[in-house]
Design a protein around this motif. Structure first.
Motif, PDB file in Angstrom:
ATOM      1  N   VAL A 195     -27.673  -5.604   6.330  1.00 11.51           N
ATOM      2  CA  VAL A 195     -28.573  -5.403   5.186  1.00 11.51           C
ATOM      3  C   VAL A 195     -28.881  -3.921   5.006  1.00 11.51           C
ATOM      4  O   VAL A 195     -29.014  -3.433   3.880  1.00 11.51           O
ATOM      5  CB  VAL A 195     -29.863  -6.224   5.368  1.00 11.51           C
ATOM      6  N   LEU A 196     -28.972  -3.180   6.108  1.00 13.61           N
ATOM      7  CA  LEU A 196     -29.179  -1.730   6.025  1.00 13.61           C
ATOM      8  C   LEU A 196     -28.047  -1.068   5.249  1.00 13.61           C
ATOM      9  O   LEU A 196     -28.289  -0.227   4.371  1.00 13.61           O
ATOM     10  CB  LEU A 196     -29.267  -1.142   7.427  1.00 13.61           C
ATOM     11  N   ALA A 197     -26.809  -1.444   5.566  1.00 15.17           N
ATOM     12  CA  ALA A 197     -25.658  -0.878   4.847  1.00 15.17           C
ATOM     13  C   ALA A 197     -25.712  -1.223   3.374  1.00 15.17           C
ATOM     14  O   ALA A 197     -25.481  -0.360   2.503  1.00 15.17           O
ATOM     15  CB  ALA A 197     -24.357  -1.389   5.465  1.00 15.17           C
ATOM     16  N   MET A 198     -26.038  -2.479   3.050  1.00 18.15           N
ATOM     17  CA  MET A 198     -26.139  -2.897   1.644  1.00 18.15           C
ATOM     18  C   MET A 198     -27.226  -2.100   0.923  1.00 18.15           C
ATOM     19  O   MET A 198     -27.055  -1.706  -0.234  1.00 18.15           O
ATOM     20  CB  MET A 198     -26.447  -4.394   1.579  1.00 18.15           C
ATOM     21  N   THR A 199     -28.335  -1.849   1.620  1.00 15.77           N
ATOM     22  CA  THR A 199     -29.446  -1.107   1.024  1.00 15.77           C
ATOM     23  C   THR A 199     -29.044   0.331   0.725  1.00 15.77           C
ATOM     24  O   THR A 199     -29.348   0.869  -0.357  1.00 15.77           O
ATOM     25  CB  THR A 199     -30.656  -1.126   1.978  1.00 15.77           C
ATOM     26  N   MET A 200     -28.348   0.959   1.643  1.00 11.29           N
ATOM     27  CA  MET A 200     -27.942   2.353   1.437  1.00 11.29           C
ATOM     28  C   MET A 200     -26.873   2.469   0.360  1.00 11.29           C
ATOM     29  O   MET A 200     -26.856   3.438  -0.412  1.00 11.29           O
ATOM     30  CB  MET A 200     -27.477   2.953   2.760  1.00 11.29           C
ATOM     31  N   ILE A 201     -25.976   1.494   0.297  1.00 15.16           N
ATOM     32  CA  ILE A 201     -24.973   1.498  -0.779  1.00 15.16           C
ATOM     33  C   ILE A 201     -25.671   1.337  -2.129  1.00 15.16           C
ATOM     34  O   ILE A 201     -25.334   2.007  -3.110  1.00 15.16           O
ATOM     35  CB  ILE A 201     -23.922   0.398  -0.564  1.00 15.16           C
ATOM     36  N   LEU A 338     -25.258   1.681  14.198  1.00 16.46           N
ATOM     37  CA  LEU A 338     -23.808   1.562  14.366  1.00 16.46           C
ATOM     38  C   LEU A 338     -23.255   0.415  13.532  1.00 16.46           C
ATOM     39  O   LEU A 338     -22.201   0.551  12.896  1.00 16.46           O
ATOM     40  CB  LEU A 338     -23.459   1.362  15.839  1.00 16.46           C
ATOM     41  N   VAL A 339     -23.962  -0.711  13.517  1.00 13.55           N
ATOM     42  CA  VAL A 339     -23.531  -1.840  12.685  1.00 13.55           C
ATOM     43  C   VAL A 339     -23.580  -1.448  11.211  1.00 13.55           C
ATOM     44  O   VAL A 339     -22.651  -1.741  10.435  1.00 13.55           O
ATOM     45  CB  VAL A 339     -24.407  -3.082  12.947  1.00 13.55           C
ATOM     46  N   GLY A 340     -24.673  -0.792  10.815  1.00 12.63           N
ATOM     47  CA  GLY A 340     -24.793  -0.358   9.428  1.00 12.63           C
ATOM     48  C   GLY A 340     -23.713   0.626   9.036  1.00 12.63           C
ATOM     49  O   GLY A 340     -23.141   0.554   7.946  1.00 12.63           O
ATOM     50  N   SER A 341     -23.402   1.567   9.930  1.00 10.77           N
ATOM     51  CA  SER A 341     -22.365   2.564   9.669  1.00 10.77           C
ATOM     52  C   SER A 341     -20.999   1.904   9.520  1.00 10.77           C
ATOM     53  O   SER A 341     -20.247   2.222   8.587  1.00 10.77           O
ATOM     54  CB  SER A 341     -22.331   3.580  10.808  1.00 10.77           C
ATOM     55  N   PHE A 342     -20.680   0.977  10.421  1.00 11.17           N
ATOM     56  CA  PHE A 342     -19.387   0.278  10.332  1.00 11.17           C
ATOM     57  C   PHE A 342     -19.283  -0.477   9.014  1.00 11.17           C
ATOM     58  O   PHE A 342     -18.262  -0.414   8.321  1.00 11.17           O
ATOM     59  CB  PHE A 342     -19.228  -0.689  11.498  1.00 11.17           C
ATOM     60  N   THR A 343     -20.347  -1.193   8.657  1.00 13.36           N
ATOM     61  CA  THR A 343     -20.332  -1.996   7.427  1.00 13.36           C
ATOM     62  C   THR A 343     -20.203  -1.102   6.201  1.00 13.36           C
ATOM     63  O   THR A 343     -19.417  -1.379   5.287  1.00 13.36           O
ATOM     64  CB  THR A 343     -21.614  -2.835   7.325  1.00 13.36           C
ATOM     65  N   PHE A 344     -20.975  -0.024   6.178  1.00 13.03           N
ATOM     66  CA  PHE A 344     -20.918   0.930   5.068  1.00 13.03           C
ATOM     67  C   PHE A 344     -19.505   1.492   4.925  1.00 13.03           C
ATOM     68  O   PHE A 344     -18.936   1.518   3.831  1.00 13.03           O
ATOM     69  CB  PHE A 344     -21.918   2.056   5.331  1.00 13.03           C
ATOM     70  N   GLY A 345     -18.927   1.958   6.038  1.00 15.56           N
ATOM     71  CA  GLY A 345     -17.586   2.528   5.995  1.00 15.56           C
ATOM     72  C   GLY A 345     -16.538   1.520   5.587  1.00 15.56           C
ATOM     73  O   GLY A 345     -15.634   1.815   4.795  1.00 15.56           O
ATOM     74  N   PHE A 346     -16.654   0.305   6.113  1.00 19.84           N
ATOM     75  CA  PHE A 346     -15.683  -0.748   5.803  1.00 19.84           C
ATOM     76  C   PHE A 346     -15.687  -1.068   4.313  1.00 19.84           C
ATOM     77  O   PHE A 346     -14.627  -1.219   3.690  1.00 19.84           O
ATOM     78  CB  PHE A 346     -16.018  -1.995   6.618  1.00 19.84           C
ATOM     79  N   ILE A 347     -16.878  -1.157   3.731  1.00 19.27           N
ATOM     80  CA  ILE A 347     -16.977  -1.454   2.300  1.00 19.27           C
ATOM     81  C   ILE A 347     -16.505  -0.267   1.465  1.00 19.27           C
ATOM     82  O   ILE A 347     -15.705  -0.422   0.537  1.00 19.27           O
ATOM     83  CB  ILE A 347     -18.425  -1.827   1.933  1.00 19.27           C
ATOM     84  N   ALA A 348     -16.986   0.924   1.800  1.00 24.35           N
ATOM     85  CA  ALA A 348     -16.702   2.104   0.979  1.00 24.35           C
ATOM     86  C   ALA A 348     -15.227   2.473   0.982  1.00 24.35           C
ATOM     87  O   ALA A 348     -14.642   2.770  -0.069  1.00 24.35           O
ATOM     88  CB  ALA A 348     -17.543   3.280   1.467  1.00 24.35           C
ATOM     89  N   ILE A 349     -14.606   2.455   2.144  1.00 29.06           N
ATOM     90  CA  ILE A 349     -13.228   2.932   2.258  1.00 29.06           C
ATOM     91  C   ILE A 349     -12.241   1.961   1.626  1.00 29.06           C
ATOM     92  O   ILE A 349     -11.169   2.360   1.158  1.00 29.06           O
ATOM     93  CB  ILE A 349     -12.900   3.226   3.730  1.00 29.06           C
ATOM     94  N   ASN A 350     -12.602   0.695   1.570  1.00 25.05           N
ATOM     95  CA  ASN A 350     -11.723  -0.303   0.949  1.00 25.05           C
ATOM     96  C   ASN A 350     -12.154  -0.658  -0.466  1.00 25.05           C
ATOM     97  O   ASN A 350     -11.704  -1.663  -1.016  1.00 25.05           O
ATOM     98  CB  ASN A 350     -11.695  -1.568   1.818  1.00 25.05           C
ATOM     99  N   ALA A 351     -13.009   0.161  -1.070  1.00 25.86           N
ATOM    100  CA  ALA A 351     -13.625  -0.207  -2.343  1.00 25.86           C
ATOM    101  C   ALA A 351     -12.708  -0.017  -3.547  1.00 25.86           C
ATOM    102  O   ALA A 351     -12.615  -0.895  -4.398  1.00 25.86           O
ATOM    103  CB  ALA A 351     -14.910   0.590  -2.549  1.00 25.86           C
TER     104      ALA A 351
END
Length: 463
Positions: A195-201, A338-351
């Motif tokens: 949810v942290l990653a979703m919030t920052m995105i 770390l979980v948020g960073s992985f999720t953010f990167g995974f979504i952003a890089i494959n976007a």
């Protein structure tokens, strides 16, 4: 369905993904180049990869002579800095650089253009370093005129809904933080990281706009909206997948998307990155924080800002609202980051930006390519992230339109599709869309790609 996007999306051609072979896009363009810049960027030779070095390099390369450059004219906007409606930082950051792409894509109405004339000094002495063009009857200016004509008729309520979505996500982060610490549950902490990653995105939608408090949410976990306004907006958004794109440069030499020869792009970078890429994603947030501190300590180019302390809000909240000891709180906080960073990167890089059919520096493009066509050449939209505004805001949805009109709230972008598709048809351009899986596979194929392709405008064809 949001504002009829489902019916619009159904009219767009979606081509099945092919193996990692070069794609050739044919037209009548005579002259091609392999980069959008006339000079090799000065910042690329810097040992420290930071936004401040990028700006310093731009000031050397842009032939702006210490002023603000728009197209082939120089302007002194010093007296306008504190009156800029979007916030003073935009002009403070860009003094001494060419802001043509920023000026054109950030101002839909003619108000800014009329105001700019009073600050003109004279014509620039040298041609622009960036080859992107804005011909009056070209694709981008034509589309912008059509959007301008409809601008006052657009429904603003989806923008308010975007604010509501971010507020709910932010509340969700702190609620999950509290539960995770109370229960000492790493399972709940994992959900909190997601949810942290979703919030920052989602907060990314707001730092594109004029100054507002929601842009500060992006600073929750070691990142800085101030730096993102340089690396993501001034760099990546205007010059995607080029040598001016910091979101390419920051990941090298670990993730190399540019199609260099097999001698320059070794096998480990091409295929090993498929495995160690996950580690890169997980360390993104921490890496940017460490780099920022190193720059302040060693070079003093970076400045400390009060909003840098926002990253401490989560651990302080976790510690003060529970009876857990400090070490236990810090362990869980770092895990969540770390979980948020992985999720953010995974979504952003494959976007949207990396696929064998997407243009990267090294591929051949027309020497006078239109700004809007270049954006379309460097983006393939996600076909499965268009119908629900929450999905759009948390997965960089409507990516092509977002690059064309970055200050427009993501919630309002669906209303621009009729004008966008009409203009694409007029200029014989295809709005490409693939599923998440196709983009995920394509991103890894792009990491392995070493053979350049040729893009000369027009529709996509596989050969």
């Amino acid at each position: 369905m949001v504002n009829g996007v489902s019916s619009i999306a159904s009219t767009v051609t979606v081509t099945a993904i092919e193996p990692a072979t070069p794609t050739t896009l044919k037209s009548n363009a005579a002259t091609t180049v392999t980069t959008i810049t006339a000079k090799y960027p000065t910042y690329r030779s810097s040992s420290l990869r930071t936004v401040n070095n990028w700006l310093a390099g731009k000031r050397q390369d842009d032939a702006s002579e210490g002023f603000w450059r728009v197209h082939d004219s120089l302007y002194d906007l010093t007296n306008f800095i504190d009156h800029h409606p979007g916030g003073a930082d935009w002009l403070k950051l860009t003094k001494g650089t060419d802001i043509t792409e920023a000026f054109e894509s950030h101002h839909i109405t003619t108000k800014a253009e009329l105001l700019l004339a009073k600050y003109r000094i004279r014509a620039a002495r040298e041609p622009r370093n960036v080859r992107l063009t804005f011909h009056e009857h070209g694709f981008y200016k034509t589309l912008k005129r059509r959007v301008r004509e409809k601008w006052n008729d657009l429904d603003r309520r989806p923008a308010q809904y975007s604010e509501f979505i971010l507020d709910c996500l932010l509340i969700g982060v702190f609620l999950l933080l509290f539960i995770a610490v109370i229960l000492d549950s790493y399972a709940v902490a994992t959900v909190c990281g997601l949810v942290l990653a979703m919030t920052m995105i989602c907060a990314h939608n707001f730092f594109h706009q004029k100054d507002n408090w929601r842009m500060l949410v992006f600073n929750l976990a070691f990142l800085s909206y101030r730096e993102q306004r340089i690396s993501h907006i001034l760099s990546h958004h205007f010059y995607p997948n080029s040598n001016l794109d910091l979101e390419i440069f920051f990941f090298e030499p670990f993730l190399c998307w540019l199609p260099r020869s097999s001698k320059k792009k070794i096998r480990l970078q091409r295929f090993g990155s498929w495995i160690y890429g996950s580690i890169v994603y997980a360390l993104m947030f921490l890496n940017e924080f460490v780099k920022r501190q190193a720059e302040m300590f060693f070079t003093r180019n970076a400045s400390f800002h009060w909003d840098d302390l926002i990253t401490l809000v989560m651990p302080i909240f976790m510690y003060t609202t529970t009876t857990n000891n400090l070490w236990a709180v810090l362990r869980m906080w770092i895990f969540i980051v770390l979980v948020g960073s992985f999720t953010f990167g995974f979504i952003a890089i494959n976007a949207a930006h990396h696929h064998p059919e997407i243009v990267h520096s090294g591929d051949s493009i027309p020497a006078d390519i239109d700004f809007g066509i270049y954006q379309m050449a460097t983006v393939i939209d996600r076909s499965d992230r268009k119908d629900w505004q929450l999905n759009v805001l948390t997965s960089f949805g409507h990516h092509c339109l977002h690059h064309l009109f970055p200050t427009v709230d993501h919630g309002m972008l669906p209303q621009l599709y009729p004008l966008f598709l009409e203009t694409c048809a007029e200029f014989d351009l295809e709005h490409r869309q693939y599923s998440w899986w196709q983009m995920f596979v394509g991103q890894h194929q792009q990491l392995a790609r070493v053979i350049p392709m040729t893009y000369t405008g027009g529709r996509t064809k596989n050969y």
